[in-house]
Design an enzyme around this catalytic site. Sequence first.
Site, PDB file in Angstrom:
ATOM      1  N   ASN A  13       0.798  -1.227   0.000  1.00 41.67           N
ATOM      2  CA  ASN A  13       0.000   0.000   0.000  1.00 41.67           C
ATOM      3  C   ASN A  13       0.830   1.276   0.000  1.00 41.67           C
ATOM      4  O   ASN A  13       0.259   2.364  -0.080  1.00 41.67           O
ATOM      5  CB  ASN A  13      -1.006   0.029   1.161  1.00 41.67           C
ATOM      6  CG  ASN A  13      -2.026  -1.073   1.019  1.00 41.67           C
ATOM      7  OD1 ASN A  13      -2.615  -1.248  -0.048  1.00 41.67           O
ATOM      8  ND2 ASN A  13      -2.215  -1.844   2.074  1.00 41.67           N
ATOM      9  N   GLU A 100      14.025  -0.385  10.689  1.00 42.01           N
ATOM     10  CA  GLU A 100      12.594  -0.440  10.341  1.00 42.01           C
ATOM     11  C   GLU A 100      12.032   0.978  10.375  1.00 42.01           C
ATOM     12  O   GLU A 100      12.330   1.745  11.297  1.00 42.01           O
ATOM     13  CB  GLU A 100      11.867  -1.323  11.366  1.00 42.01           C
ATOM     14  CG  GLU A 100      10.399  -1.482  11.123  1.00 42.01           C
ATOM     15  CD  GLU A 100       9.723  -2.385  12.151  1.00 42.01           C
ATOM     16  OE1 GLU A 100       8.494  -2.528  12.069  1.00 42.01           O
ATOM     17  OE2 GLU A 100      10.416  -2.924  13.045  1.00 42.01           O
ATOM     18  N   HIS A 102       8.480   3.479   9.824  1.00 46.38           N
ATOM     19  CA  HIS A 102       7.033   3.664   9.661  1.00 46.38           C
ATOM     20  C   HIS A 102       6.766   5.151   9.534  1.00 46.38           C
ATOM     21  O   HIS A 102       7.271   5.950  10.339  1.00 46.38           O
ATOM     22  CB  HIS A 102       6.270   3.081  10.849  1.00 46.38           C
ATOM     23  CG  HIS A 102       6.413   1.598  10.937  1.00 46.38           C
ATOM     24  ND1 HIS A 102       5.722   0.746  10.118  1.00 46.38           N
ATOM     25  CD2 HIS A 102       7.219   0.838  11.712  1.00 46.38           C
ATOM     26  CE1 HIS A 102       6.082  -0.504  10.402  1.00 46.38           C
ATOM     27  NE2 HIS A 102       6.996  -0.470  11.358  1.00 46.38           N
TER      28      HIS A 102
END
Length: 151
Positions: A13, A100, A102
């Site tokens: 997405n 990581e 986000h």
Amino acid sequence: MKRPLIAVLNGPNLNMLGLRQPDVYGHATLDDLEQVCLQAAERLDVTIDFRQTNIEGELVTWIQECRGRADGIVINPAAYSHTSIALLDALLAVGLPTVEVHISNVFRRETFRHHSYVSRAAIGVMAGFGVRGYALALQALTDMIEDEDQQ
């Protein structure tokens, strides 16, 4: 000396950035995000391999391809963070320093987003800084790679 290569891998997405929930993810598109990463890479004197997929298995394959080729990984596994033991296993298998990322602050969102399997393989997590979080992740990872090279 060869420029370090950092894989910047994006999960499902993220191709919808700029359209999907701009109140959460902002108005930047995936192309804008790639430009942020390219500008950071130029400033840091590293090369990036920027990719996005909606397919979990493809992301696993890309991670595996990093072994012996890349010096580190910046990954936004998106929703796979919360579900994919396969991504965790792939990251552990390649043994590369991984950050990581986000775009949103997952800890201000639904509780199911508070857990990430991928975090177990990451040296750090950048969350909530929008697309700028990628530049911060690239900076941190580059610093760590340089520190390793000097030891």
